[in-house]
Design a protein around this motif. Structure first.
Motif, PDB file in Angstrom:
ATOM      1  N   SER A   1       6.195   7.670   3.691  1.00 43.70           N
ATOM      2  CA  SER A   1       7.143   7.688   2.576  1.00 43.70           C
ATOM      3  C   SER A   1       6.588   8.494   1.406  1.00 43.70           C
ATOM      4  N   ARG A   2       7.487   8.964   0.562  1.00 43.10           N
ATOM      5  CA  ARG A   2       7.081   9.760  -0.607  1.00 43.10           C
ATOM      6  C   ARG A   2       6.301   8.881  -1.577  1.00 43.10           C
ATOM      7  N   PRO A   3       5.146   9.358  -2.032  1.00 47.48           N
ATOM      8  CA  PRO A   3       4.344   8.578  -2.987  1.00 47.48           C
ATOM      9  C   PRO A   3       5.100   8.344  -4.291  1.00 47.48           C
ATOM     10  N   VAL A   4       4.886   7.170  -4.858  1.00 51.06           N
ATOM     11  CA  VAL A   4       5.491   6.822  -6.135  1.00 51.06           C
ATOM     12  C   VAL A   4       4.382   6.575  -7.151  1.00 51.06           C
ATOM     13  N   GLU A   5       3.446   5.723  -6.797  1.00 56.18           N
ATOM     14  CA  GLU A   5       2.336   5.368  -7.695  1.00 56.18           C
ATOM     15  C   GLU A   5       1.219   6.401  -7.583  1.00 56.18           C
ATOM     16  N   SER A   6       0.378   6.457  -8.607  1.00 58.51           N
ATOM     17  CA  SER A   6      -0.710   7.432  -8.608  1.00 58.51           C
ATOM     18  C   SER A   6      -1.693   7.192  -7.462  1.00 58.51           C
TER      19      SER A   6
END
Length: 166
Positions: free
Chosen positions: A67-72
């Motif tokens: 999945s596409r990263p959201v958090e750093s």
């Protein structure tokens, strides 16, 4: 400091003496750095990060690999996977913009050695770029700063007892 650092510093001092002797004609007849014993060259590192360690790190950082990263921390995991896949340096990866990405390669303008180069992108590297999600032409590919990436990776290596992983 380690032997490699001592050797680099002695090399610099030795170069200054050589210029002073040859070009400036100061009153020395021999370079004093040649009279001392230099530390041995350290053995080159040949470490590869095993798949199991990669999986532990990405899981710890909260990224499932798809999945596409959201958090750093997830961006850190994606950048780590991209680094392992391309052998690019951290600074090269973090400065990468979408305009640098071409069909089968990434173009790096100014690298550490001062020259441009093109990095071939494998199918796995291209898949990681797809996960990052194409952005605007002048946007950075990886949405994390170098300082924050360093902090996240340092903490993960400590918590997972992976201090040997660089």
């Amino acid at each position: 400091v380690g032997p490699a650092t001592v050797r680099r510093e002695l090399g610099l001092i030795s170069a200054v003496y050589q210029i002073a002797i040859k070009e400036w004609r100061i009153g020395l007849t021999i370079n004093p750095c040649r009279l001392i014993t230099w530390p041995r060259k350290p053995r080159a590192r040949t470490q590869r990060v095993p798949t199991e360690v990669r999986q532990r790190l990405t899981a710890h950082l909260g990224w499932d690999g798809e999945s596409r990263p959201v958090e750093s921390s997830q961006w850190a995991a994606l950048a780590l996977c991209f680094a392992l896949e391309t052998a690019m340096r951290k600074g090269e990866i973090l400065s990468l913009q979408w305009r640098d990405i071409h069909a089968r390669y990434a173009h790096l303008d100014m690298t550490k050695n001062g020259e441009d180069r093109d990095v071939p992108l494998s199918k796995a590297a291209l898949a990681l770029l797809d996960i990052a999600g194409r952005g605007k032409h002048d946007e950075r590919v990886f949405k994390i700063t170098a300082g924050h990436l360093d902090k996240i990776m340092r903490e993960a290596r400590i918590e997972l007892d992976l201090m040997h992983v660089r």
